[in-house]
Design a protein around this motif. Sequence first.
Motif, mmCIF file in Angstrom:
data_model
loop_
_atom_site.group_PDB
_atom_site.id
_atom_site.type_symbol
_atom_site.label_atom_id
_atom_site.label_comp_id
_atom_site.label_asym_id
_atom_site.label_seq_id
_atom_site.Cartn_x
_atom_site.Cartn_y
_atom_site.Cartn_z
ATOM 1 N N LEU A 21 36.453 40.297 40.663
ATOM 2 C CA LEU A 21 37.776 39.887 40.206
ATOM 3 C C LEU A 21 37.811 38.367 40.145
ATOM 4 N N MET A 27 44.189 40.893 38.178
ATOM 5 C CA MET A 27 44.474 40.739 39.606
ATOM 6 C C MET A 27 43.317 39.967 40.215
ATOM 7 N N GLU A 29 42.726 40.118 43.541
ATOM 8 C CA GLU A 29 42.233 40.948 44.638
ATOM 9 C C GLU A 29 42.778 42.352 44.476
ATOM 10 N N SER A 30 42.080 43.296 45.078
ATOM 11 C CA SER A 30 42.463 44.697 44.969
ATOM 12 C C SER A 30 42.266 45.371 46.310
ATOM 13 N N ASN A 31 42.910 46.503 46.466
ATOM 14 C CA ASN A 31 42.694 47.298 47.672
ATOM 15 C C ASN A 31 42.280 48.705 47.250
ATOM 16 N N ASP A 34 44.755 50.842 45.187
ATOM 17 C CA ASP A 34 44.837 50.482 43.777
ATOM 18 C C ASP A 34 43.654 51.060 42.998
ATOM 19 N N VAL A 35 42.464 50.999 43.578
ATOM 20 C CA VAL A 35 41.275 51.577 42.932
ATOM 21 C C VAL A 35 41.452 53.081 42.772
ATOM 22 N N LYS A 38 43.740 53.858 39.931
ATOM 23 C CA LYS A 38 43.071 53.680 38.639
ATOM 24 C C LYS A 38 42.150 54.867 38.341
ATOM 25 N N TYR A 140 40.762 45.930 35.086
ATOM 26 C CA TYR A 140 41.037 44.698 35.827
ATOM 27 C C TYR A 140 40.739 43.431 35.016
#
Length: 159
Positions: A21, A27, A29-31, A34-35, A38, A140
């Motif tokens: 990212l 974004m 950052e992701s957690n 969220d993944v 998706k 992303y």
Amino acid sequence: MLDTVLSQGVSWVSQSAYIRLVEESTMTESNLDDVKQKLERYISMTTKTGQQLAWHYEEAAFPYTIEEKSEGKGKWLYLKGNNPELYKYIVIGVGSETVMDEESGQEKEEHYIQVVLPDGATHGDKSKANEFCKYLAKAYQAKLQLFNGRTMYFYPRKP
């Protein structure tokens, strides 16, 4: 990222791909939630495609169940294949590392999504992992480092 898993004695002679990212991504950052959302959207899209084609396309497009193991809670997801002869497993995790910013020369934190093919994964797993990596990188608008070391850019690049 998956050091915790490695230290638990699991055989993980593996290959990894990274969805990085960058500043231009949607974004920075992701957690894991969220993944997971998706991936669920991917399943939903393939289900709708299958309905339009009057075929169970989602079973072929996403031949896995998404599982969260207690030892990886919040750190990684386990995709367990529905047909062990063709698809066994894929591990997807999130993390970050300190990298050198090429423009400013300053250190910065870069977040990533790591897709791992554990030892024993099939060619089908690798094909599906590449497909999921491309889908996530596009979602992303990120930089994708594939299993073979090649890089793909899904974010708007400066001319």
